[in-house]
Motif scaffolding. Structure first.
Motif, PDB file in Angstrom:
ATOM      1  N   SER A 239      -1.741  41.077  10.735  1.00 26.55           N
ATOM      2  CA  SER A 239      -1.012  41.646  11.887  1.00 26.55           C
ATOM      3  C   SER A 239       0.318  42.266  11.481  1.00 26.55           C
ATOM      4  N   VAL A 240       0.270  43.103  10.473  1.00 23.99           N
ATOM      5  CA  VAL A 240       1.468  43.783   9.979  1.00 23.99           C
ATOM      6  C   VAL A 240       1.323  45.307  10.107  1.00 23.99           C
ATOM      7  N   LEU A 241       0.151  45.834   9.786  1.00 23.23           N
ATOM      8  CA  LEU A 241       0.040  47.285   9.613  1.00 23.23           C
ATOM      9  C   LEU A 241       0.195  48.057  10.914  1.00 23.23           C
ATOM     10  N   TYR A 242       0.071  47.409  12.081  1.00 21.90           N
ATOM     11  CA  TYR A 242       0.327  48.131  13.332  1.00 21.90           C
ATOM     12  C   TYR A 242       1.808  48.515  13.438  1.00 21.90           C
ATOM     13  N   GLN A 243       2.655  47.891  12.629  1.00 20.67           N
ATOM     14  CA  GLN A 243       4.082  48.219  12.633  1.00 20.67           C
ATOM     15  C   GLN A 243       4.429  49.260  11.560  1.00 20.67           C
ATOM     16  N   GLU A 246       1.216  55.662   9.700  1.00 19.37           N
ATOM     17  CA  GLU A 246       0.006  55.983   8.939  1.00 19.37           C
ATOM     18  C   GLU A 246       0.249  56.416   7.488  1.00 19.37           C
ATOM     19  N   PRO A 247       1.141  57.348   7.182  1.00 18.44           N
ATOM     20  CA  PRO A 247       1.234  57.733   5.758  1.00 18.44           C
ATOM     21  C   PRO A 247       1.604  56.548   4.876  1.00 18.44           C
ATOM     22  N   ARG A 248       2.395  55.634   5.402  1.00 19.48           N
ATOM     23  CA  ARG A 248       2.803  54.462   4.617  1.00 19.48           C
ATOM     24  C   ARG A 248       1.646  53.468   4.491  1.00 19.48           C
ATOM     25  N   ARG A 249       0.808  53.375   5.509  1.00 21.97           N
ATOM     26  CA  ARG A 249      -0.372  52.488   5.414  1.00 21.97           C
ATOM     27  C   ARG A 249      -1.279  52.959   4.282  1.00 21.97           C
ATOM     28  N   PRO A 269      -8.630  46.833  14.038  1.00 17.00           N
ATOM     29  CA  PRO A 269      -9.474  47.932  13.559  1.00 17.00           C
ATOM     30  C   PRO A 269      -8.746  49.265  13.722  1.00 17.00           C
ATOM     31  N   GLY A 270      -9.051  50.204  12.841  1.00 26.25           N
ATOM     32  CA  GLY A 270      -8.429  51.524  12.931  1.00 26.25           C
ATOM     33  C   GLY A 270      -7.212  51.670  12.045  1.00 26.25           C
ATOM     34  N   LEU A 271      -6.701  50.580  11.510  1.00 25.69           N
ATOM     35  CA  LEU A 271      -5.488  50.669  10.700  1.00 25.69           C
ATOM     36  C   LEU A 271      -5.784  50.884   9.220  1.00 25.69           C
ATOM     37  N   LEU A 272      -6.981  50.497   8.800  1.00 24.70           N
ATOM     38  CA  LEU A 272      -7.411  50.750   7.416  1.00 24.70           C
ATOM     39  C   LEU A 272      -8.741  51.511   7.496  1.00 24.70           C
ATOM     40  N   PRO A 273      -8.998  52.389   6.523  1.00 25.52           N
ATOM     41  CA  PRO A 273     -10.147  53.291   6.638  1.00 25.52           C
ATOM     42  C   PRO A 273     -11.462  52.653   6.193  1.00 25.52           C
TER      43      PRO A 273
END
Ligand SMILES: C[S@@+](CC[C@H](N)C(=O)[O-])C[C@H]1O[C@@H](n2cnc3c(N)ncnc32)[C@H](O)[C@@H]1O
Length: 334
Positions: A239-243, A246-249, A269-273
């Protein structure tokens, strides 16, 4: 989206069915010109419901009655504003260790854990908590992390020889103000989560981890380089990548793939490809995706309440079979 719409949507989508208190409050704020005008003086990221409600609770203000909340907020705005500007929503949920444990237990031991977005580091102690997967218990003592699991549950605790966290704003489990802030972020009705938080924070405070202030892209290589030789490095995040924009993810995913060891992600879902994901088990409940080294393995509930392995079978070694009914439960917020 206007601030009024943000609060109305929060009431309808996040708080509804989870926190009647916050649903009522968010709806009232969405229609309150005075509170909306106060929030309008802040940067957009500082206007969010979880932050405002957490700050008012942190200061001892009322959240049960919207009229009392409104009066308190108007009368105490300078103190509220100061905290809104300095605090952030960084809920730390030890319960998420229950979905990490099967993966951690399956990796070559011992482990060197490196958590990005660690908050106060409560998820860095998966070896110190007890777990109950249906009637299958692992570990002992408090807190006991309950998790509904289909198919499998781990048969052992991991052997952790090093633990380090990286966070833009690390919290300190030995600081009563930081622990009080974490408690204020737990939604009002979730007393069991506050009890879990206190028990986990006491464990962390007794032996604090290495927590480094920094960014999950810029500062990860230097911290990973400090992991001891002879242990399996595991970089993980929940529960980190929603913060993270996108380019940084994408930059983070590229970076972590190039590190030695393993990578565990537990994110919405949707935060990593990922190539393809099965349909989530329950259309109403929010689910997160548990993945090892970029391969999605299971749906999980956001606070670690459940694991639903894709295909019903866990692909990990060193786990024993257990079957449990999924609990419809419970919270998603906070
Ligand atoms: C919602 S909290 C989750 C904390 C913990 N992972 C858990 O599951 O309990 C997200 C954390 O990520 C941190 N964070 C957000 N963006 C970050 C970044 N770019 N680099 C490092 N940490 C970050 C925040 O400060 C916050 O503490």
């Amino acid at each position: 989206m206007t601030t009024a719409t943000t609060y109305a949507e929060f009431a309808a989508r996040e708080a509804h069915g989870v926190s009647p208190t916050y649903e009522r409050l968010a709806l009232a704020v969405s229609r309150d010109e005075e509170v909306l005008a106060l929030l309008g003086t802040l940067p957009p990221a500082k206007r969010q419901p979880n932050l405002l409600f957490g700050v008012v609770r942190f200061l001892g203000g009322p959240v049960e009655d919207p009229a009392a909340f409104r009066d308190y907020t108007a009368a105490n705005w300078p103190a509220i504003e100061a905290r809104l500007r300095t605090r952030a929503t960084q809920t730390n949920e030890a319960g998420r260790c229950a979905v990490l444990l099967p993966v951690l237990a399956s990796l070559p031991q011992p482990l060197a854990l490196l958590e990005v977005g660690a908050s106060a580091g409560l998820c860095l102690y998966p070896d110190r908590y007890a777990y109950r997967y249906a009637d299958h218990v692992v570990g002992s003592g408090e807190p006991v992390l309950e998790c509904a699991a289909t198919g499998v549950a781990p048969s052992r605790l991991p052997d952790v020889v090093w633990r380090a966290g990286l966070d833009l704003n690390p919290l300190n489990a030995t600081d009563p103000a930081d622990v009080a802030w974490l408690e204020a972020l737990v939604w009002p009705e979730h007393a069991h989560r506050r009890a879990r938080l206190r028990a986990a924070a006491a464990i962390v405070a007794a032996e604090p981890p290495l927590l480094v202030r920094g960014d999950l892209v810029d500062d990860l290589p230097a911290l990973a380089a400090r992991a001891p030789a002879g242990a399996t490095l595991v970089v993980f995040h929940t529960s980190v990548l929603y913060q993270v924009p996108e380019p940084r993810r994408a930059a983070f995913a590229d970076l972590v793939r190039g590190l030695p060891g393993h990578w565990i992600a537990n994110e919405a879902p949707g935060l990593l490809p990922y190539d393809a994901l099965p349909t989530p088990p329950d259309g109403q409940a929010l689910h997160t995706v548990l993945a090892l080294d970029g391969t999605p393995l299971a749906w999980t509930r956001p606070h670690g309440q459940a694991i639903i392995w894709f295909g019903q079978l866990c692909p990990l070694p060193d786990v024993s079979s257990v079957t449990a009914e999924l609990d419809s439960d419970e919270e998603v917020g906070g």
